[in-house]
Write a protein that holds these residues in place. Structure first.
Motif, PDB file in Angstrom:
ATOM      1  N   LEU A  84       0.842  -1.197   0.000  1.00  0.00           N
ATOM      2  CA  LEU A  84       0.000   0.000   0.000  1.00  0.00           C
ATOM      3  C   LEU A  84       0.876   1.245   0.000  1.00  0.00           C
ATOM      4  O   LEU A  84       1.911   1.286   0.664  1.00  0.00           O
ATOM      5  CB  LEU A  84      -0.886   0.003   1.249  1.00  0.00           C
ATOM      6  CG  LEU A  84      -1.669  -1.286   1.505  1.00  0.00           C
ATOM      7  CD1 LEU A  84      -2.288  -1.270   2.877  1.00  0.00           C
ATOM      8  CD2 LEU A  84      -2.727  -1.466   0.432  1.00  0.00           C
ATOM      9  N   ARG A  85       0.419   2.252  -0.742  1.00  0.00           N
ATOM     10  CA  ARG A  85       1.155   3.505  -0.807  1.00  0.00           C
ATOM     11  C   ARG A  85       0.169   4.662  -0.863  1.00  0.00           C
ATOM     12  O   ARG A  85      -0.830   4.605  -1.581  1.00  0.00           O
ATOM     13  CB  ARG A  85       2.033   3.510  -2.063  1.00  0.00           C
ATOM     14  CG  ARG A  85       2.881   4.747  -2.259  1.00  0.00           C
ATOM     15  CD  ARG A  85       3.677   4.668  -3.563  1.00  0.00           C
ATOM     16  NE  ARG A  85       2.819   4.656  -4.734  1.00  0.00           N
ATOM     17  CZ  ARG A  85       2.260   5.738  -5.285  1.00  0.00           C
ATOM     18  NH1 ARG A  85       2.447   6.930  -4.757  1.00  0.00           N
ATOM     19  NH2 ARG A  85       1.513   5.619  -6.365  1.00  0.00           N
ATOM     20  N   LEU A  86       0.448   5.706  -0.099  1.00  0.00           N
ATOM     21  CA  LEU A  86      -0.360   6.920  -0.156  1.00  0.00           C
ATOM     22  C   LEU A  86       0.060   7.689  -1.395  1.00  0.00           C
ATOM     23  O   LEU A  86       1.248   7.955  -1.596  1.00  0.00           O
ATOM     24  CB  LEU A  86      -0.131   7.758   1.113  1.00  0.00           C
ATOM     25  CG  LEU A  86      -1.057   8.944   1.348  1.00  0.00           C
ATOM     26  CD1 LEU A  86      -2.503   8.482   1.521  1.00  0.00           C
ATOM     27  CD2 LEU A  86      -0.620   9.729   2.566  1.00  0.00           C
ATOM     28  N   THR A  87      -0.888   8.044  -2.243  1.00  0.00           N
ATOM     29  CA  THR A  87      -0.580   8.780  -3.470  1.00  0.00           C
ATOM     30  C   THR A  87      -0.353  10.257  -3.147  1.00  0.00           C
ATOM     31  O   THR A  87      -0.647  10.717  -2.033  1.00  0.00           O
ATOM     32  CB  THR A  87      -1.730   8.665  -4.476  1.00  0.00           C
ATOM     33  OG1 THR A  87      -2.890   9.311  -3.923  1.00  0.00           O
ATOM     34  CG2 THR A  87      -2.046   7.218  -4.818  1.00  0.00           C
ATOM     35  N   ALA A  88       0.126  10.997  -4.121  1.00  0.00           N
ATOM     36  CA  ALA A  88       0.306  12.447  -3.949  1.00  0.00           C
ATOM     37  C   ALA A  88      -1.044  13.113  -3.672  1.00  0.00           C
ATOM     38  O   ALA A  88      -1.147  14.022  -2.844  1.00  0.00           O
ATOM     39  CB  ALA A  88       0.967  13.044  -5.187  1.00  0.00           C
ATOM     40  N   THR A  89      -2.079  12.629  -4.326  1.00  0.00           N
ATOM     41  CA  THR A  89      -3.434  13.151  -4.095  1.00  0.00           C
ATOM     42  C   THR A  89      -3.869  12.881  -2.659  1.00  0.00           C
ATOM     43  O   THR A  89      -4.429  13.751  -1.997  1.00  0.00           O
ATOM     44  CB  THR A  89      -4.433  12.508  -5.082  1.00  0.00           C
ATOM     45  OG1 THR A  89      -4.021  12.799  -6.409  1.00  0.00           O
ATOM     46  CG2 THR A  89      -5.852  13.005  -4.846  1.00  0.00           C
ATOM     47  N   GLY A  90      -3.602  11.662  -2.191  1.00  0.00           N
ATOM     48  CA  GLY A  90      -3.952  11.295  -0.822  1.00  0.00           C
ATOM     49  C   GLY A  90      -3.167  12.109   0.196  1.00  0.00           C
ATOM     50  O   GLY A  90      -3.715  12.545   1.210  1.00  0.00           O
ATOM     51  N   GLN A  91      -1.884  12.323  -0.069  1.00  0.00           N
ATOM     52  CA  GLN A  91      -1.045  13.121   0.829  1.00  0.00           C
ATOM     53  C   GLN A  91      -1.572  14.553   0.912  1.00  0.00           C
ATOM     54  O   GLN A  91      -1.694  15.108   2.003  1.00  0.00           O
ATOM     55  CB  GLN A  91       0.406  13.121   0.332  1.00  0.00           C
ATOM     56  CG  GLN A  91       1.369  13.832   1.255  1.00  0.00           C
ATOM     57  CD  GLN A  91       1.593  13.097   2.565  1.00  0.00           C
ATOM     58  OE1 GLN A  91       1.727  11.879   2.594  1.00  0.00           O
ATOM     59  NE2 GLN A  91       1.624  13.817   3.653  1.00  0.00           N
ATOM     60  N   ALA A  92      -1.908  15.128  -0.234  1.00  0.00           N
ATOM     61  CA  ALA A  92      -2.423  16.500  -0.253  1.00  0.00           C
ATOM     62  C   ALA A  92      -3.763  16.595   0.479  1.00  0.00           C
ATOM     63  O   ALA A  92      -4.002  17.552   1.236  1.00  0.00           O
ATOM     64  CB  ALA A  92      -2.579  16.976  -1.702  1.00  0.00           C
ATOM     65  N   ALA A  93      -4.633  15.610   0.272  1.00  0.00           N
ATOM     66  CA  ALA A  93      -5.941  15.612   0.938  1.00  0.00           C
ATOM     67  C   ALA A  93      -5.776  15.483   2.447  1.00  0.00           C
ATOM     68  O   ALA A  93      -6.445  16.183   3.216  1.00  0.00           O
ATOM     69  CB  ALA A  93      -6.811  14.477   0.398  1.00  0.00           C
ATOM     70  N   LEU A  94      -4.880  14.610   2.876  1.00  0.00           N
ATOM     71  CA  LEU A  94      -4.629  14.424   4.310  1.00  0.00           C
ATOM     72  C   LEU A  94      -4.070  15.695   4.924  1.00  0.00           C
ATOM     73  O   LEU A  94      -4.534  16.145   5.975  1.00  0.00           O
ATOM     74  CB  LEU A  94      -3.677  13.251   4.536  1.00  0.00           C
ATOM     75  CG  LEU A  94      -3.303  12.954   5.992  1.00  0.00           C
ATOM     76  CD1 LEU A  94      -4.536  12.548   6.796  1.00  0.00           C
ATOM     77  CD2 LEU A  94      -2.235  11.863   6.049  1.00  0.00           C
TER      78      LEU A  94
END
Length: 115
Positions: A84-94
């Motif tokens: 599993l990896r957090l995407t750039a989109t996921g990082q920005a949303a978080l």
């Protein structure tokens, strides 16, 4: 009857916004864990979050559909491992969600009367 329009759920561009995806503490914990590493094994995330396999899978599917988490299968001997990896989109949303929460706390504290 009066016509109503749905409220916008996003803040103006550049301002942090709460994300409904993270209204689930499970999804928030998953993304928070993944934000601290390049990628993680399914089992490690499961143990950290204290979830059953089906519960983690369901929440990962929701995160993947939003483009927040990348899920890939890797051959490991006779077995396959789920990475599993957090995407750039996921990082920005978080980051935006956490910043919005911090703004709420800061505003609330500023509204408290001084003693």
């Amino acid at each position: 009857m009066a016509r109503t329009t749905p409220r916008a759920t996003t803040a103006p561009v550049g301002e942090p916004a709460l994300d409904d995806t993270f209204s689930s503490t499970v999804r928030l914990r998953i993304c928070a864990y993944l934000s601290g590493c390049d990628e993680a094994d399914f089992k490690a995330v499961q143990e950290f979050c204290g979830l059953s396999q089906p519960n983690l899978s369901k929440n990962l599917t929701a995160l993947a559909e939003r483009g927040y988490v990348d899920i890939r299968k890797v051959a490991s001997g006779r077995y396959t491992k789920t990475r599993l990896r957090l995407t750039a989109t996921g990082q920005a949303a978080l980051q935006s969600h956490v910043a919005a929460l911090q703004d709420i706390v800061t505003t609330a504290r500023a509204q408290q009367p001084t003693s």
